[in-house]
Design a protein around this motif. Structure first.
Motif, PDB file in Angstrom:
ATOM      1  N   GLU A 120      26.841  13.801  47.632  1.00 40.38           N
ATOM      2  CA  GLU A 120      25.853  12.533  47.009  1.00 40.38           C
ATOM      3  C   GLU A 120      24.630  12.792  46.363  1.00 40.38           C
ATOM      4  N   ARG A 121      24.773  12.474  44.850  1.00 40.43           N
ATOM      5  CA  ARG A 121      23.652  12.476  44.404  1.00 40.43           C
ATOM      6  C   ARG A 121      22.601  12.016  44.547  1.00 40.43           C
ATOM      7  N   VAL A 122      21.254  13.439  43.811  1.00 39.44           N
ATOM      8  CA  VAL A 122      19.736  12.751  45.131  1.00 39.44           C
ATOM      9  C   VAL A 122      19.208  13.567  44.037  1.00 39.44           C
ATOM     10  N   PRO A 123      18.104  13.646  43.918  1.00 35.95           N
ATOM     11  CA  PRO A 123      16.761  13.881  42.801  1.00 35.95           C
ATOM     12  C   PRO A 123      17.323  15.627  42.922  1.00 35.95           C
ATOM     13  N   GLY A 124      17.580  16.326  42.472  1.00 37.77           N
ATOM     14  CA  GLY A 124      17.026  18.126  42.136  1.00 37.77           C
ATOM     15  C   GLY A 124      18.613  18.662  42.587  1.00 37.77           C
ATOM     16  N   GLY A 125      19.784  17.928  42.670  1.00 39.03           N
ATOM     17  CA  GLY A 125      20.865  17.877  43.749  1.00 39.03           C
ATOM     18  C   GLY A 125      21.622  17.398  44.049  1.00 39.03           C
ATOM     19  N   TYR A 126      22.680  17.990  45.171  1.00 39.97           N
ATOM     20  CA  TYR A 126      23.819  16.895  45.760  1.00 39.97           C
ATOM     21  C   TYR A 126      23.133  17.128  46.834  1.00 39.97           C
ATOM     22  N   PRO A 128      20.921  22.496  45.542  1.00 45.34           N
ATOM     23  CA  PRO A 128      20.528  22.182  44.106  1.00 45.34           C
ATOM     24  C   PRO A 128      21.267  22.127  43.209  1.00 45.34           C
ATOM     25  N   GLU A 129      20.731  21.705  41.601  1.00 52.56           N
ATOM     26  CA  GLU A 129      21.891  21.221  40.744  1.00 52.56           C
ATOM     27  C   GLU A 129      22.856  22.455  40.161  1.00 52.56           C
ATOM     28  N   GLU A 130      22.072  23.254  39.951  1.00 53.92           N
ATOM     29  CA  GLU A 130      23.190  24.597  39.390  1.00 53.92           C
ATOM     30  C   GLU A 130      24.242  25.259  40.550  1.00 53.92           C
ATOM     31  N   SER A 131      24.259  24.509  42.066  1.00 46.37           N
ATOM     32  CA  SER A 131      25.191  24.840  42.770  1.00 46.37           C
ATOM     33  C   SER A 131      26.738  24.114  42.361  1.00 46.37           C
ATOM     34  N   LEU A 132      25.970  23.283  41.238  1.00 43.62           N
ATOM     35  CA  LEU A 132      27.575  22.662  41.020  1.00 43.62           C
ATOM     36  C   LEU A 132      28.665  23.677  40.149  1.00 43.62           C
ATOM     37  N   ILE A 133      29.080  23.970  40.265  1.00 47.98           N
ATOM     38  CA  ILE A 133      29.896  25.284  39.422  1.00 47.98           C
ATOM     39  C   ILE A 133      30.582  24.655  38.282  1.00 47.98           C
ATOM     40  N   THR A 134      31.372  23.519  38.972  1.00 45.69           N
ATOM     41  CA  THR A 134      32.857  22.882  37.746  1.00 45.69           C
ATOM     42  C   THR A 134      32.788  21.384  38.194  1.00 45.69           C
ATOM     43  N   ARG A 135      32.642  20.367  37.392  1.00 43.74           N
ATOM     44  CA  ARG A 135      33.446  19.270  38.345  1.00 43.74           C
ATOM     45  C   ARG A 135      35.214  18.794  37.687  1.00 43.74           C
ATOM     46  N   GLN A 136      35.411  20.296  37.608  1.00 42.97           N
ATOM     47  CA  GLN A 136      36.446  20.299  37.512  1.00 42.97           C
ATOM     48  C   GLN A 136      37.457  20.970  38.482  1.00 42.97           C
ATOM     49  N   GLY A 137      36.928  20.022  40.014  1.00 39.95           N
ATOM     50  CA  GLY A 137      37.411  21.758  41.096  1.00 39.95           C
ATOM     51  C   GLY A 137      39.018  21.435  41.349  1.00 39.95           C
ATOM     52  N   PHE A 138      39.411  20.507  41.522  1.00 42.57           N
ATOM     53  CA  PHE A 138      40.692  19.937  42.029  1.00 42.57           C
ATOM     54  C   PHE A 138      41.537  21.413  40.852  1.00 42.57           C
ATOM     55  N   ALA A 139      41.447  20.970  39.081  1.00 43.46           N
ATOM     56  CA  ALA A 139      42.098  22.324  38.340  1.00 43.46           C
ATOM     57  C   ALA A 139      41.610  23.460  38.420  1.00 43.46           C
ATOM     58  N   LEU A 140      40.065  23.573  39.301  1.00 41.10           N
ATOM     59  CA  LEU A 140      39.801  25.198  39.751  1.00 41.10           C
ATOM     60  C   LEU A 140      40.798  25.444  40.727  1.00 41.10           C
ATOM     61  N   ALA A 141      41.294  24.821  42.054  1.00 43.38           N
ATOM     62  CA  ALA A 141      41.509  24.901  43.155  1.00 43.38           C
ATOM     63  C   ALA A 141      43.197  25.735  42.825  1.00 43.38           C
TER      64      ALA A 141
END
Length: 372
Positions: free
Chosen positions: A133-139, A208-221
Motif C-alpha cells: 500500500e502506497r503511503v507517504p514516504g514509502g509502502y 521506505p521508498e528505496e526499499s522498492l527495488i523493482t516494479r518488475q517483480g514477476f519478471a525478476l522472480a
C-alpha cells in the motif's frame, strides 16, 4: 578451468571433512548450522555469485553448481543452508537497484530470505495476494508468506508484493527484519532439516521508498529461478552420487545366496541405471549453468535440468534403498535420510510438473521463433 577445479576440490574437502561427520546430528537437531555457515563464509560459499568488490567470491553459476554438488554429497540440507544466500544475491543483482546492491556485502555474515511463496500461490507465483500500500514516504506491506527458507534466521527479506493487479503489478521489496516482520516457528519437515523454513507475517510493515527495488517483480522472480534451478539440480546430482556410492559399496560387501549382491543381475542393473541418470543429470545441469554464466537465455535448459535431476535423485535413492533391503529402511543407515532429503527436490524452486509445463512452453516458443 583451473579455478573451477580448485573451487570444486575445496568444496569437496569441506563436505567430506566438516559436513559429512555432522550430517546425521544436524538432521536430528533440525537447526540452521551457524558454525558451518561461518566456516563456509570464510571460503566464500554463501556469496559465490557476489562480486569481489562487494565482499563476494566473484564467481558464477558454473562454480555454484560445482560447489552445490559437492556439498550435497554430504548433506543437501546443509548445502542449502550454506548456498541459498546466492539465490538472494541473484535477486539483488538482477533487480538493477543500487539500494539492493548495498545489501550484498551483508550476505557473507548474515542470512537472507527470498519471500515469494504463499499458501495459495506456490506453483502459481502470479497469484500472490500480499499487498504493498502506497503511503507517504514509502509502502505498507500486508500479507503472509509460507515455506520461506531460512526465515527463522534471516536478517532481511526480498519480499514480493502487489502494487497493482495482475502479474505486471508485482513488485519486489527489501525488508529488514526489525521493521515489524513477524516470523513463525520452523515448520516441521520431512527432510533437509538443517535448512529451516517458516511463515512470514507482514501486518502493515512500513518500508521506505528505496526499499522498492523493482516494479518488475514477476519478471525478476522468473529470471532468478532460471539461475537457481541449476543449483537445485546440482543438489540432486550430489545426492544421487552419494546414493550410488553407498549402494555400490553395500552391494560389494553384502552377500545373498552365497554371492555378493553386486553379482545378482537385478541389483547390478539398478546400479547401472543410477549411473546413467547421474551422468545425464550432471551434463544437463552444467549446460544450464553454462548458459546462465554467459548471460544467455536458459529457461528451457534450467527447467529440463531441474526436473530430470530431481526425478532421477528420487528414483535413484529409492532404488539404492531397495539394494539395502531392510537395512535401507533403518535410520541407522544413510539411505533413510537421503530418501527423506530427496523428495523436496521435486517440489521447491518449481515442482517437476511445473518444469514440464515450462519445457513445453519453451519448446513451442522456440520452434515458432526459429521457424522459417
Amino acid at each position: 578451468m583451473d579455478l573451477e577445479k580448485s573451487v570444486r576440490e575445496l568444496a569437496q574437502r569441506f563436505a567430506r571433512e566438516r559436513i559429512l561427520p555432522q550430517a546425521r546430528h544436524l538432521d536430528q537437531d533440525a537447526r540452521f548450522p551457524w558454525p558451518l555457515f561461518r566456516e563456509a563464509a570464510g571460503l566464500g560459499f554463501p556469496v559465490l555469485v557476489v562480486p569481489e568488490e562487494l565482499g563476494g567470491a566473484g564467481l558464477g553459476p558454473r562454480s555454484l553448481v560445482l560447489v552445490a554438488e559437492e556439498l550435497a554429497y554430504a548433506c543437501t540440507g546443509v548445502a542449502a543452508a550454506l548456498l541459498l544466500n546466492n539465490l538472494v544475491a541473484d535477486a539483488l543483482l538482477l533487480s538493477g537497484s543500487a539500494h539492493a546492491r548495498s545489501f550484498l556485502p551483508r550476505l557473507r555474515e548474515e542470512v537472507a530470505s527470498y519471500a515469494l511463496t504463499e499458501s495459495h500461490a506456490g506453483s502459481d507465483a502470479a497469484a500472490i495476494r500480499t499487498q504493498a500500500e502506497r503511503v507517504p514516504g514509502g509502502y505498507r506491506l500486508h500479507g503472509r508468506k509460507t515455506w520461506i527458507s531460512h526465515a527463522p534466521e534471516a536478517s532481511f527479506f526480498v519480499v514480493f508484493a502487489k502494487v497493482a493487479e495482475g502479474r505486471e503489478g508485482i513488485a519486489a521489496f527489501l525488508v529488514e527484519r526489525g521493521t515489524g516482520v513477524e516470523v513463525g516457528p520452523p515448520l516441521p519437515k520431512l527432510g533437509q532439516k538443517a535448512s529451516p523454513a517458516a511463515e512470514v507475517y507482514l501486518d502493515g510493515v512500513l518500508v521506505p521508498e528505496e526499499s522498492l527495488i523493482t516494479r518488475q517483480g514477476f519478471a525478476l522472480a522468473m529470471r532468478v529461478f532460471n539461475r537457481s534451478r541449476p543449483m537445485v539440480a546440482a543438489l540432486a546430482v550430489g545426492l544421487l552420487r552419494r546414493a550410488l556410492d553407498e549402494a555400490l559399496a553395500y552391494a560389494v560387501m553384502r552377500e545373498a545366496f552365497g554371492r555378493p549382491l553386486l553379482e545378482h543381475q537385478g541389483v547390478g542393473v539398478k546400479l547401472a541405471e543410477m549411473h546413467m541418470d547421474l551422468e545425464a543429470a550432471r551434463l544437463l545441469t552444467l549446460k544450464a549453468a553454462e548458459l546462465a554464466e554467459r548471460g544467455e537465455e536458459n529457461a528451457l535448459e534450467a527447467a529440463t535440468a531441474k526436473a530430470f535431476a530431481a526425478d532421477a535423485a528420487v528414483r535413484g535413492v529409492s532404488e539404492a534403498l531397495q539394494v539395502f533391503g531392510g537395512n535401507g529402511y533403518s535410520e541407522e543407515y544413510p539411505l533413510a535420510k537421503l530418501y527423506r532429503d530427496a523428495k523436496v527436490l521435486q517440489i521447491y524452486e518449481g515442482t517437476s510438473e511445473i518444469q514440464r509445463l515450462i519445457i513445453l512452453r519453451e519448446l513451442v516458443r522456440r520452434r515458432i521463433w526459429e521457424s522459417p
